[in-house]
Design a protein around this motif. Structure first.
Motif, PDB file in Angstrom:
ATOM      1  N   ILE A  10      48.042  70.443  30.016  1.00 36.30           N
ATOM      2  CA  ILE A  10      47.349  71.601  30.586  1.00 36.30           C
ATOM      3  C   ILE A  10      47.004  72.568  29.459  1.00 36.30           C
ATOM      4  N   GLU A  11      45.721  72.952  29.413  1.00 34.79           N
ATOM      5  CA  GLU A  11      45.237  73.894  28.414  1.00 34.79           C
ATOM      6  C   GLU A  11      44.422  74.985  29.109  1.00 34.79           C
ATOM      7  N   ARG A  12      44.462  76.165  28.542  1.00 33.71           N
ATOM      8  CA  ARG A  12      43.667  77.257  29.088  1.00 33.71           C
ATOM      9  C   ARG A  12      42.328  77.294  28.383  1.00 33.71           C
ATOM     10  N   GLY A  13      41.246  77.376  29.168  1.00 31.07           N
ATOM     11  CA  GLY A  13      39.903  77.441  28.620  1.00 31.07           C
ATOM     12  C   GLY A  13      39.538  78.842  28.190  1.00 31.07           C
ATOM     13  N   SER A  15      37.470  80.983  29.479  1.00 31.68           N
ATOM     14  CA  SER A  15      37.384  81.984  30.547  1.00 31.68           C
ATOM     15  C   SER A  15      38.632  81.962  31.434  1.00 31.68           C
ATOM     16  N   LYS A  16      39.763  81.533  30.860  1.00 33.91           N
ATOM     17  CA  LYS A  16      41.087  81.544  31.486  1.00 33.91           C
ATOM     18  C   LYS A  16      41.286  80.508  32.582  1.00 33.91           C
ATOM     19  N   GLU A  17      40.280  79.630  32.811  1.00 39.07           N
ATOM     20  CA  GLU A  17      40.521  78.533  33.744  1.00 39.07           C
ATOM     21  C   GLU A  17      41.443  77.532  33.055  1.00 39.07           C
ATOM     22  N   LEU A  18      42.129  76.737  33.837  1.00 38.47           N
ATOM     23  CA  LEU A  18      43.030  75.733  33.301  1.00 38.47           C
ATOM     24  C   LEU A  18      42.352  74.374  33.315  1.00 38.47           C
ATOM     25  N   TRP A  19      42.508  73.642  32.230  1.00 34.68           N
ATOM     26  CA  TRP A  19      41.992  72.290  32.128  1.00 34.68           C
ATOM     27  C   TRP A  19      43.168  71.344  32.049  1.00 34.68           C
ATOM     28  N   GLY A  20      43.098  70.269  32.808  1.00 36.96           N
ATOM     29  CA  GLY A  20      44.150  69.262  32.765  1.00 36.96           C
ATOM     30  C   GLY A  20      43.564  67.913  32.393  1.00 36.96           C
ATOM     31  N   ARG A  21      44.391  67.136  31.699  1.00 37.01           N
ATOM     32  CA  ARG A  21      43.974  65.773  31.372  1.00 37.01           C
ATOM     33  C   ARG A  21      45.195  64.867  31.414  1.00 37.01           C
ATOM     34  N   GLU A  31      40.149  67.414  34.708  1.00 39.51           N
ATOM     35  CA  GLU A  31      39.740  68.317  35.794  1.00 39.51           C
ATOM     36  C   GLU A  31      40.075  69.739  35.366  1.00 39.51           C
ATOM     37  N   GLN A  32      39.482  70.715  36.050  1.00 46.26           N
ATOM     38  CA  GLN A  32      39.781  72.128  35.800  1.00 46.26           C
ATOM     39  C   GLN A  32      40.048  72.825  37.119  1.00 46.26           C
ATOM     40  N   ALA A  33      40.814  73.931  37.034  1.00 45.82           N
ATOM     41  CA  ALA A  33      41.167  74.699  38.233  1.00 45.82           C
ATOM     42  C   ALA A  33      41.601  76.098  37.809  1.00 45.82           C
ATOM     43  N   GLU A  34      41.804  76.942  38.797  1.00 46.94           N
ATOM     44  CA  GLU A  34      42.233  78.319  38.539  1.00 46.94           C
ATOM     45  C   GLU A  34      43.752  78.447  38.434  1.00 46.94           C
ATOM     46  N   SER A  35      44.499  77.506  39.014  1.00 46.95           N
ATOM     47  CA  SER A  35      45.960  77.574  38.988  1.00 46.95           C
ATOM     48  C   SER A  35      46.535  76.180  38.753  1.00 46.95           C
ATOM     49  N   ILE A  36      47.790  76.151  38.388  1.00 50.72           N
ATOM     50  CA  ILE A  36      48.434  74.862  38.139  1.00 50.72           C
ATOM     51  C   ILE A  36      48.566  74.068  39.431  1.00 50.72           C
ATOM     52  N   SER A  37      48.908  74.731  40.521  1.00 53.33           N
ATOM     53  CA  SER A  37      49.041  74.006  41.795  1.00 53.33           C
ATOM     54  C   SER A  37      47.698  73.411  42.236  1.00 53.33           C
ATOM     55  N   GLU A  38      46.620  74.146  42.045  1.00 50.14           N
ATOM     56  CA  GLU A  38      45.289  73.630  42.380  1.00 50.14           C
ATOM     57  C   GLU A  38      44.926  72.456  41.460  1.00 50.14           C
ATOM     58  N   LEU A  39      45.234  72.598  40.185  1.00 54.20           N
ATOM     59  CA  LEU A  39      44.955  71.536  39.227  1.00 54.20           C
ATOM     60  C   LEU A  39      45.751  70.275  39.578  1.00 54.20           C
ATOM     61  N   ALA A  68      48.379  78.305  28.039  1.00 52.75           N
ATOM     62  CA  ALA A  68      48.697  77.862  29.403  1.00 52.75           C
ATOM     63  C   ALA A  68      50.178  78.025  29.704  1.00 52.75           C
ATOM     64  N   LEU A  69      51.028  77.801  28.709  1.00 54.26           N
ATOM     65  CA  LEU A  69      52.459  77.949  28.909  1.00 54.26           C
ATOM     66  C   LEU A  69      52.806  79.378  29.315  1.00 54.26           C
ATOM     67  N   PHE A  70      52.260  80.349  28.591  1.00 56.83           N
ATOM     68  CA  PHE A  70      52.571  81.740  28.909  1.00 56.83           C
ATOM     69  C   PHE A  70      51.851  82.205  30.182  1.00 56.83           C
ATOM     70  N   GLN A  71      50.825  81.515  30.612  1.00 56.42           N
ATOM     71  CA  GLN A  71      50.205  81.812  31.898  1.00 56.42           C
ATOM     72  C   GLN A  71      51.103  81.287  33.019  1.00 56.42           C
ATOM     73  N   LYS A  72      51.636  80.087  32.846  1.00 59.41           N
ATOM     74  CA  LYS A  72      52.517  79.487  33.854  1.00 59.41           C
ATOM     75  C   LYS A  72      53.815  80.273  33.969  1.00 59.41           C
ATOM     76  N   PHE A  73      54.415  80.585  32.823  1.00 58.01           N
ATOM     77  CA  PHE A  73      55.690  81.297  32.798  1.00 58.01           C
ATOM     78  C   PHE A  73      55.451  82.743  32.384  1.00 58.01           C
ATOM     79  N   ASP A  74      54.713  83.453  33.217  1.00 52.91           N
ATOM     80  CA  ASP A  74      54.272  84.805  32.859  1.00 52.91           C
ATOM     81  C   ASP A  74      55.400  85.831  32.814  1.00 52.91           C
TER      82      ASP A  74
END
Length: 128
Positions: A10-13, A15-21, A31-39, A68-74
């Motif tokens: 998981i990486e943050r783009g 514009s702060k969207e999250l990208w997963g691969r 894929e990309q999403a706004e949150s980890i659960s959505e991703l 992305a780590l600091f977004q997840k564990f804010d």
């Protein structure tokens, strides 16, 4: 029902969207999403669509970039993590914002500090 463990990066783009691969059967799924659960849900849907993997059998093993780590564990304070890692808090803030990218050695220092903090928390006992 056998659980399928799949590494999900998981990486943050910009514009702060999250990208997963992830890779499954030598196929790269992105894929990309706004949150980890959505991703996570989108990735499970893609696994079902392309590989017919039942979504309820998938367990992701997360791999994060620093942002992305600091977004997840804010709840983590950047300055405290930097102190535990023995690095400048301003530099870690630049990594988190995406202004700079950490070297492999710096990323390992941050990872080790986080694991050390987690270990300390696991030993904590709360009394009433």
């Amino acid at each position: 029902m056998e659980i399928v463990k799949i590494p999900l990066t998981i990486e943050r783009g910009d514009s702060k969207e999250l990208w997963g691969r992830m890779e499954y059967n030598e196929n790269l799924i992105v894929e990309q999403a706004e949150s980890i659960s959505e991703l996570e849900q989108k990735m499970k849907n893609l696994l079902w669509e392309f590989e017919e993997v039942e979504p309820n059998t998938v367990q992701f093993e997360y791999q994060f970039d620093i942002s992305a780590l600091f977004q997840k564990f804010d709840f983590l304070k950047i300055s405290n993590v930097a102190e535990h890692a023995g690095m400048n808090p301003g530099l870690l803030r630049q990594y988190v914002s995406g202004a700079k990218n950490p070297s492999v050695d710096q990323a390992k220092k941050i990872e080790n500090a986080l694991h050390e903090l987690a270990s300390e928390l696991q030993k904590a006992i709360i009394i009433a």
